[in-house]
Design an enzyme around this catalytic site. Structure first.
Site, mmCIF file in Angstrom:
data_model
loop_
_atom_site.group_PDB
_atom_site.id
_atom_site.type_symbol
_atom_site.label_atom_id
_atom_site.label_comp_id
_atom_site.label_asym_id
_atom_site.label_seq_id
_atom_site.Cartn_x
_atom_site.Cartn_y
_atom_site.Cartn_z
ATOM 1 N N HIS A 158 0.859 -1.807 -0.022
ATOM 2 C CA HIS A 158 0.180 0.216 -0.285
ATOM 3 C C HIS A 158 1.013 1.048 -0.028
ATOM 4 O O HIS A 158 0.604 2.391 -0.563
ATOM 5 C CB HIS A 158 -1.083 0.152 0.963
ATOM 6 C CG HIS A 158 -2.046 0.569 1.091
ATOM 7 N ND1 HIS A 158 -2.491 1.520 0.077
ATOM 8 C CD2 HIS A 158 -3.684 0.228 1.459
ATOM 9 C CE1 HIS A 158 -3.777 2.147 0.231
ATOM 10 N NE2 HIS A 158 -4.389 1.021 0.556
ATOM 11 N N ASP A 382 -8.904 -11.306 -16.971
ATOM 12 C CA ASP A 382 -8.781 -12.791 -17.672
ATOM 13 C C ASP A 382 -7.246 -12.203 -18.747
ATOM 14 O O ASP A 382 -7.021 -11.881 -20.139
ATOM 15 C CB ASP A 382 -9.703 -12.644 -18.557
ATOM 16 C CG ASP A 382 -9.773 -13.815 -19.682
ATOM 17 O OD1 ASP A 382 -9.116 -14.556 -19.710
ATOM 18 O OD2 ASP A 382 -10.225 -13.697 -21.235
#
Length: 451
Positions: A158, A382
């Site tokens: 982060h 994908d």
């Protein structure tokens, strides 16, 4: 519990040899404030065979590494290492890349696993403070199941990766894997965060310590997932509607609802009512003028701060929803113009206000919310063998990050899934509260995936 066996440990580096000529990537002031910790992402793929039936696991793993190396040419800061909380360099260091085998089928694994046990699929420990400030900014573990299914697990620091950065990175990586062109159209906007929020030469240690104390604390925590269907969402929106909030959003209604019952669970567990702060992480890229692209690397977000004193016996949903709305709407154009004109001073003042509130009111409970609805597209990642059957983030461990709720979409349905993390004793009360369960349906992993 299924056995996860590490079969390979490697380092994937950018394929371009020219990255060493690039200047160090400057951290923004917001990046400097964020404590180093890993946010985990897991994508489960039940079908990993492409249209070419000769594809096999070895080819898939080679394809993942090759496309990751290409992606790091663009997202080169993720391949580097932080230096002195000022910048990132050493892009040749690369990304730790682990391959593992799981001795069962994916469907059987998800049928019997608790959310916290998903951590065994990760390359490193999530949601915990990292004592090593030079730790890798990205780590990958590809887990292959006996049935051919794959769990792609990524831990992103982060320190420079917020949800928007992560989304852009996964879209780019998956596009390269499919053989598509994933060139960034405006590389000049890639490093804009440090221009919006210029870094300080040195952040005061007391400021970093206080931010760390808000993000992390002791105590065991538990993560559970709940689904809100369209009917429940509409009913809650109707219940939080008031003269002050005539058109509540889904996020406002669900935030108020979860915040209320989390506070009630805490009150029941401890026997006392504590002051509370609800905070939403708001992506600023689309609120700025002109808007910034998702691939602007760094923490280009800011927190809303919505305080509430829960000493009253009755916690009104309408009141909470209005407080949430006020906090979100405070991040308007006038507010956002301030950081661009004097970001460090502005954010410092806001932090001081928050710290003063914590100091004056003592034991304040902090509830953080973040929404992955509408625009991050994690369910569309994908790599060439279809979209993930399931994606999520594992449970936390102790000591770990604050009370946290992540909203995410479920496929094409108008349902919203909430991944809620609370103190263990509070979660035990919440997940058995009949009023809460009237709208929130428990959603174990085995119910989510379509095999």
């Amino acid at each position: 519990m299924a056995e996860v066996r590490i079969t390979s440990r490697q380092t994937v580096k950018p394929s371009s040899q020219e990255l060493n000529l690039l200047r160090p990537f400057k951290l923004s002031f917001v990046d400097q404030l964020i404590p180093p910790c890993y946010t985990p992402f897991i994508f489960f793929y039940t079908q990993t065979q492409s249209s070419d039936s000769s594809s096999n696991s070895a080819q898939i793993l080679a394809q993942m590494k090759r496309s990751l190396s290409e992606t790091l040419n663009q997202f080169y800061p993720l391949s580097g290492r932080p230096r002195d909380n000022l910048c990132i360099d050493s892009y040749e260091e690369g990304v730790p890349y682990i391959e593992a085998r799981v001795n069962c089928c994916l469907s059987d694994y998800l049928l019997n696993v608790e959310i916290e046990e998903l951590n065994q699929l990760l390359p490193c420990e999530p949601f915990c403070y990292l004592p090593d400030p030079t730790a890798p900014l990205l780590s990958v573990q590809v887990n292959t199941f006996d049935c051919g299914g794959i769990a792609l697990a990524v831990c992103a620091s982060h320190k420079i990766v917020d949800a928007s950065t992560a989304s852009a990175f996964f879209r780019s990586w998956s596009a390269f894997s499919r053989g598509s062109n994933s060139k960034i159209p405006r590389p000049d906007l890639f490093t804009v965060s440090s221009q919006l929020f210029p870094p300080m030469d040195r952040i005061p240690q007391n400021t970093l310590s206080l931010v760390k104390s808000i993000w992390f604390n002791e105590g065991r925590r538990k993560t559970r997932t709940f689904v809100f269907d369209e009917k429940s969402i509409d009913t809650l929106k109707s219940r939080v509607k008031s003269k002050s909030l005539e058109h509540p959003t889904r996020v406002q209604a669900l935030t108020a609802f979860i915040w209320k019952y989390a506070m009630l669970a805490s009150r029941s567990a401890s026997g006392i009512s504590k002051p509370s702060v609800c905070s939403h992480a708001v992506n600023l890229r689309r609120r700025l003028e002109p808007q910034l692209p998702d691939y602007s690397v760094g923490n280009v977000f800011w927190y809303t701060v919505s305080p509430y004193n829960s000493a009253d016996n009755d916690i009104e949903l309408q009141n909470l929803a209005y407080i949430v709305k006020e906090g979100l709407e405070a991040l308007n154009k006038d507010y956002l113009d301030c950081p661009q004109n004097g970001g460090v001073k502005f954010i410092s003042e806001k932090l001081n206000d928050l710290f003063a509130k914590f100091a004056s009111e003592g034991d304040i409970e902090f509830y953080a919310f973040t929404s992955w609805l509408n625009f991050f597209g994690f369910h569309e990642v994908d790599f060439g063998w279809g979209e993930p059957s399931l994606h999520g983030t594992p449970g936390v461990v102790s000591p770990a990050i604050f009370n946290l709720t992540i909203f995410k979409e479920i496929g094409q349905h108008k349902e919203i899934e909430a991944w809620i993390t609370l103190e263990e004793k509070n979660m035990a009360i919440l997940e058995n509260d009949p009023e809460f369960l009237e709208f929130a349906s428990p959603n174990p992993l085995s119910d989510k995936i379509k095999i």
